[in-house]
Design an enzyme around this catalytic site. Sequence first.
Site, PDB file in Angstrom:
ATOM      1  N   LYS A   8       2.469  33.649 -23.968  1.00  0.00           N
ATOM      2  CA  LYS A   8       3.197  34.497 -24.925  1.00  0.00           C
ATOM      3  C   LYS A   8       4.519  33.886 -25.364  1.00  0.00           C
ATOM      4  O   LYS A   8       5.075  33.007 -24.707  1.00  0.00           O
ATOM      5  CB  LYS A   8       3.407  35.889 -24.323  1.00  0.00           C
ATOM      6  CG  LYS A   8       2.131  36.718 -24.409  1.00  0.00           C
ATOM      7  CD  LYS A   8       2.308  38.152 -24.032  1.00  0.00           C
ATOM      8  CE  LYS A   8       0.964  38.869 -24.205  1.00  0.00           C
ATOM      9  NZ  LYS A   8       0.948  40.200 -23.612  1.00  0.00           N
ATOM     10  N   ARG A  57      -3.694  38.906 -16.639  1.00  0.00           N
ATOM     11  CA  ARG A  57      -4.545  38.576 -17.785  1.00  0.00           C
ATOM     12  C   ARG A  57      -4.153  37.192 -18.296  1.00  0.00           C
ATOM     13  O   ARG A  57      -3.000  36.980 -18.654  1.00  0.00           O
ATOM     14  CB  ARG A  57      -4.347  39.646 -18.861  1.00  0.00           C
ATOM     15  CG  ARG A  57      -5.273  39.552 -20.051  1.00  0.00           C
ATOM     16  CD  ARG A  57      -5.011  40.727 -20.993  1.00  0.00           C
ATOM     17  NE  ARG A  57      -5.851  40.678 -22.171  1.00  0.00           N
ATOM     18  CZ  ARG A  57      -5.576  39.942 -23.239  1.00  0.00           C
ATOM     19  NH1 ARG A  57      -4.492  39.215 -23.288  1.00  0.00           N
ATOM     20  NH2 ARG A  57      -6.393  39.943 -24.275  1.00  0.00           N
TER      21      ARG A  57
END
Length: 279
Positions: A223, A257
Amino acid sequence: MNKVLQCGRQTLDLSQPQVMAVLNITEDSFSDGGRWLNPERALEHAMQMASEGAGIIDIGGESTRPGATPVSLSQELDRVIPVIEVLSSTLEIPISIDTSKAEVMTAAVAAGAGMINDVWGLRQPGALQAAAKANVPVCIMHMQGQPENMQKQPLYQNVLEEINAFFSQRIAAATAAGIETEKLLLDPGFGFGKTLEHNLSILANLNIFAHFKLPLLVGISRKSMLGEITGADISDRVPAGIAAATIAALQGANIIRSHDVAASVQAMKLSYALMSVDL
Ligand code: 7PJ
């Protein structure tokens, strides 16, 4: 907290931190968009991630990256359902459906998905009812705003308190809709309507959500918060992502995740070994 999560026909062992492998069947996901649109390649990739030690595979047909354009219901179904059908009958590990649409939840669970992962936290029309009927575990993620605008100007008085209040409210809504509390997982939603400061504050204090006594899921893999800190491009953020996943696991995250399964599995084994030390 339940140590074993029953996900339809498959189970997920939460006595140690697990890796949720990401499989985006989309054109525009920020890190793997377009790579797995071909069903055969998607299946191959899923098998590879399972063999690397993933505990569950999360399949999504609509990108939720900042500024992403929504896809139609039929397009989302066409992308994910055939892949879920094959994988759920082939793999030993559960499949999770990453969607916010009630119709996709219902169809995906009928096709063999054993978990629902909803970045909208069951706030879209019909989602509460669909999840209750599906009778599988549901991950409730926190997001401020919506993908089209969530990174424009994230604003909180106190990000931790507001996420905490959101979790309480969504747990109440889910319970009222007939979803058993033990079927819920919580996710603070890194990068979903949050600045770097907000994300760091959540990572440093993740254990404040332990009082819900529900499994915690986190997604930090590749991210932009990692890019902001390191200056690395998306494909070069794996080392920082693994470090962040390890910190999250030590702070009590039960499921990480990740796009980078083999490396994440090693990190979770290390985290578990550390947490298991007696003195
Ligand atoms: C998350 C997610 C996350 C959960 C995405 C990406 C962006 N679901 N879906 N948590 N992020 N539960 O693939 O990195 O953080 S989409």
